[in-house]
Design an enzyme around this catalytic site. Structure first.
Site, PDB file in Angstrom:
ATOM      1  N   THR A  32       2.209  -7.373  -4.878  1.00  0.00           N
ATOM      2  CA  THR A  32       3.468  -7.146  -4.146  1.00  0.00           C
ATOM      3  C   THR A  32       4.612  -7.296  -5.148  1.00  0.00           C
ATOM      4  O   THR A  32       4.486  -8.053  -6.130  1.00  0.00           O
ATOM      5  CB  THR A  32       3.638  -8.142  -2.975  1.00  0.00           C
ATOM      6  OG1 THR A  32       3.478  -9.457  -3.489  1.00  0.00           O
ATOM      7  CG2 THR A  32       2.635  -7.886  -1.868  1.00  0.00           C
TER       8      THR A  32
ATOM      9  N   VAL B  54       7.978  -8.505  -5.361  1.00  0.00           N
ATOM     10  CA  VAL B  54       8.738  -9.722  -5.701  1.00  0.00           C
ATOM     11  C   VAL B  54       7.810 -10.733  -6.372  1.00  0.00           C
ATOM     12  O   VAL B  54       8.153 -11.356  -7.393  1.00  0.00           O
ATOM     13  CB  VAL B  54       9.407 -10.326  -4.443  1.00  0.00           C
ATOM     14  CG1 VAL B  54      10.126 -11.619  -4.794  1.00  0.00           C
ATOM     15  CG2 VAL B  54      10.380  -9.337  -3.796  1.00  0.00           C
ATOM     16  N   CYS B  55       6.611 -10.885  -5.818  1.00  0.00           N
ATOM     17  CA  CYS B  55       5.638 -11.836  -6.387  1.00  0.00           C
ATOM     18  C   CYS B  55       5.293 -11.468  -7.826  1.00  0.00           C
ATOM     19  O   CYS B  55       5.110 -12.345  -8.682  1.00  0.00           O
ATOM     20  CB  CYS B  55       4.363 -11.871  -5.542  1.00  0.00           C
ATOM     21  SG  CYS B  55       4.646 -12.365  -3.845  1.00  0.00           S
ATOM     22  N   THR B  56       5.197 -10.188  -8.109  1.00  0.00           N
ATOM     23  CA  THR B  56       4.876  -9.752  -9.473  1.00  0.00           C
ATOM     24  C   THR B  56       5.961 -10.224 -10.448  1.00  0.00           C
ATOM     25  O   THR B  56       5.662 -10.749 -11.524  1.00  0.00           O
ATOM     26  CB  THR B  56       4.737  -8.211  -9.519  1.00  0.00           C
ATOM     27  OG1 THR B  56       3.687  -7.837  -8.627  1.00  0.00           O
ATOM     28  CG2 THR B  56       4.425  -7.710 -10.916  1.00  0.00           C
TER      29      THR B  56
ATOM     30  N   LEU C 124       5.722 -14.308 -10.686  1.00  0.00           N
ATOM     31  CA  LEU C 124       4.658 -14.882 -11.519  1.00  0.00           C
ATOM     32  C   LEU C 124       4.853 -14.516 -12.980  1.00  0.00           C
ATOM     33  O   LEU C 124       4.511 -15.286 -13.882  1.00  0.00           O
ATOM     34  CB  LEU C 124       3.274 -14.510 -10.982  1.00  0.00           C
ATOM     35  CG  LEU C 124       2.825 -15.553  -9.932  1.00  0.00           C
ATOM     36  CD1 LEU C 124       3.438 -15.313  -8.584  1.00  0.00           C
ATOM     37  CD2 LEU C 124       1.334 -15.682  -9.862  1.00  0.00           C
TER      38      LEU C 124
END
Ligand code: BEZ
Length: 211
Positions: free
Chosen positions: A42, A44-46, A49
């Site tokens: 996804t 934003v998560c990319t 992290l």
């Protein structure tokens, strides 16, 4: 369960993309940052992290171990990490828990069903060397976190655990700090020899003592 500041961060064993871990063993005697994200692959998560990965050396310098969590599988994490490394120009070097049975998510209250049904929201826990919870933070799925803020809080927590001081709004490493209310004014010169200012009897500042 909602963990509160000062409570013991519960231990757990979990599968990660790097193999099985015991949380307390992973942390050792240092600090820990446990953070969850909603889902692999996804956008934003990319970026989140990836950003954490870019800052990993800064956390290591502060003797803090990073551990991520989501409810996706270890195989999914391994595939997604390739995308994170490619798109965020980094090399993810911390483990991501594959919390498919939501054991860690439930233990740490990372699922907020009214916001995001069965997925983990964007939670952060800073855990001290005494395994107590020092910070909790929860962001919605639509808002990526500021990981420099987490480093800033870690700096403040480490400083204020060593000295009788607190840090003011927007404080950053190297700036003046607030002298603890438990220090008598007459004792300040001995305890804080770099100097001090008395702005109000309850608001007294000094240069950062460990700089
Ligand atoms: C994201 O990382 O972009 C995202 C993940 C879950 C819900 C909404 C956004």
């Amino acid at each position: 369960m909602r963990l509160k500041l000062g409570e013991t961060a519960p231990n757990f064993q979990a599968e990660t993309n790097e193999g099985n871990i015991d949380f307390y063993e992973y942390l050792g005697d240092g600090w820990g940052v446990l953070f969850s994200h909603p889902a692999d692959y996804t956008p934003v998560c990319t970026t989140e992290l990836g950003r954490m990965s870019q800052l990993q050396d800064e956390f290591t310098k502060r003797n803090a171990k990073i551990l991520a969590v989501s409810v996706d599988s270890a195989e999914s994490h391994r595939g997604w990490i390739k995308d994170i490394n490619e798109t965020q120009n980094t090399h993810v070097g911390y483990p991501i828990i594959a919390d498919t049975d939501r054991k860690v998510a439930d233990l740490y209250g990372m699922i907020h069903p009214k916001a995001l049904d069965t997925k983990t929201v964007r939670s952060v826990f800073i855990i001290g060397p005494d395994k107590k919870v020092k910070l909790t933070l929860t962001y919605p799925a639509s808002t990526g976190r500021n990981f420099l803020e987490i480093l800033r809080v870690l700096d403040s927590l480490q400083l204020t655990s060593d000295y009788s001081v607190s840090t003011p709004a927007d404080w950053k490493e190297g700036e003046d700090v607030i002298i603890g209310g438990n220090i008598k004014t007459e004792d300040i010169p001995e305890k804080f020899p770099k100097g001090h200012k008395i702005i109000k009897p309850y608001l007294r500042t000094t240069p950062q003592p460990n700089k």
